[in-house]
Design an enzyme around this catalytic site. Structure first.
Site: not given
Ligand SMILES: [Zn+2]
Length: 389
Positions: A105, A322, A234, A324, A353, A207, A327, A284, A107-108
């Site tokens: 980004d 899941c 925004g 992962c 997870h 924006q 899990c 994100d 930084g704003g």
């Molecule tokens: Zn998981």
């Protein structure tokens, strides 16, 4: 530039390839080609604020989670350890040992969150470091320079992110300033890269607060910059969720379909398909990692608040669906115990997870788009309760 040079140049900036489009919604599946690998979109980018995703190693991110693109925060890296140090260490990819794509980004957003500690002028923003109170200035040009030093694949222009709510008058003034900053940033960036290939792309940001007319106007103006991609900023500033989605609906039709669209700072797991349905390709958010540390785990059946007494002797994994490491290996009872005891390993396992869950959602979404079943998928996920029943 001959055709071969042109192709190799294209491979080295963030170029976007559309793979499939949903016939009923605005959802699309694509490929974002960067100098550090190809990213399947729509994609969720985990946030590595300080050049690290809190609690995870780069091996976890690359090998187990198969993260293709990370976000890092310019504000934090500029203040500490400093972009010039990172440049001397070979750039951010080398510094943090991350060979895949990085988006930074400008930084704003962080500077504007420091209300009281900053002053906005047409030339940029003056702020005080949250670390030691030192004064610094971010300009449209300096934030490009900092990100070029970091060497990120996708850089963002400096923008003003107004809080919510603001008046139409303020939102217009702020949007005009963001546009002027975007033009200045592009002029500076294009002047700097003239004749050389840095492999970096710069995205402008739409924006306009929660006003559809301003959003549309801003989008029309940024499109004239002919960027490699466009961001919608925004959002997630405290507004009701339907309003954020409405702002995306107002903006998206103006943006070229041949370029990726990035909704900054969103969202909750149940919101990811909603943004995708409105034409968003990149997102994100700190939520999966921050909420993990706070005891909130996202599952295919809703949220698990791990401290609840009901999990104290629950032998099941956090999410039975899941795959992962957390899990596959540990019970809810054990994770609850680690959480209650304040163990570091709890944060590590929970973050692993939650990020996995977010990436799973994105894989499901992409798969559904490619198979032409996204509307059906969207309908199904809208019925999942918020909390595990
Ligand atoms: Zn998981």
């Amino acid at each position: 530039m001959d055709r071969q040079e042109c192709l190799s140049y294209l491979r080295n900036v963030a170029t976007f390839e559309l793979v499939a489009e949903c016939k009923e919604t605005r959802a699309r599946a694509g490929l974002l080609h960067t100098a550090h690998g190809t990213v399947e979109t729509p994609v969720f980018m985990p946030v590595g604020t300080q050049g690290t995703v809190k609690g995870l190693t780069q091996r976890d991110l690359a090998d187990e989670l198969d993260v293709r693109i990370l976000l890092a925060n310019t504000y934090h890296l500029y203040l500490r350890p400093g972009h010039e140090l990172i440049r001397r260490m070979g750039g951010l990819h080398q510094f943090m040992s991350w060979p895949r794509a990085i988006l930074t980004d400008s930084g704003g957003y962080q500077v504007f969150s420091l209300s009281g500690l900053r002053k906005i002028t047409d030339g940029g923003v003056t702020f005080q470091s949250h670390l030691d109170g030192d004064r610094h200035v971010f300009t449209p040009e300096s934030t490009v320079d900092v990100q070029m030093a970091l060497g990120s694949d996708v850089m963002m222009v400096l923008d003003e992110c107004p809080e919510y709510p603001v008046s139409h008058e303020y939102a217009r003034e702020s949007m005009e300033r963001t546009l002027a900053w975007a033009r200045a940033a592009f002029l500076h960036f294009r002047g700097k890269i003239a004749g050389q290939n840095t492999g970096q792309s710069l995205f402008p940001i739409v924006q306009g607060s929660m006003f559809p007319d301003l959003r549309r106007q801003c989008a029309e103006q940024v499109v004239a910059l002919e960027a490699d991609g466009y961001a919608i900023g925004g959002l997630s500033v405290g507004e009701p969720r339907p309003l954020s989605l409405e702002m995306v609906e107002a903006t998206e039709p103006v943006l070229p379909s041949t370029r990726p669209r990035y909704a900054m700072g969103v969202g909750m797991p149940e919101e990811l398909p909603e943004y995708v349905a409105r034409g968003i390709d990149l997102m994100d958010c700190v939520l999966p990692s921050r909420n993990a540390r706070n005891g909130c785990l996202f599952t295919s059946q809703g949220r698990v608040i791990i401290k609840h007494t009901r999990y104290k002797d629950d032998p099941r994994p956090v999410d039975e669906a899941c795959g992962c490491y957390t899990c596959r290996t540990y019970s809810r009872a054990y994770l609850r115990h680690l959480f209650q005891a304040g163990e570091i390993s709890y944060a590590v396992l929970a973050t692993r997870h939650n990020i996995h869950r977010y990436l799973d959602i994105m894989r499901e979404i992409r798969h559904a788009i490619v198979l032409g079943q996204f509307p059906k998928y969207l309908k199904a996920v809208r019925t999942v309760p918020v909390e595990v029943e």
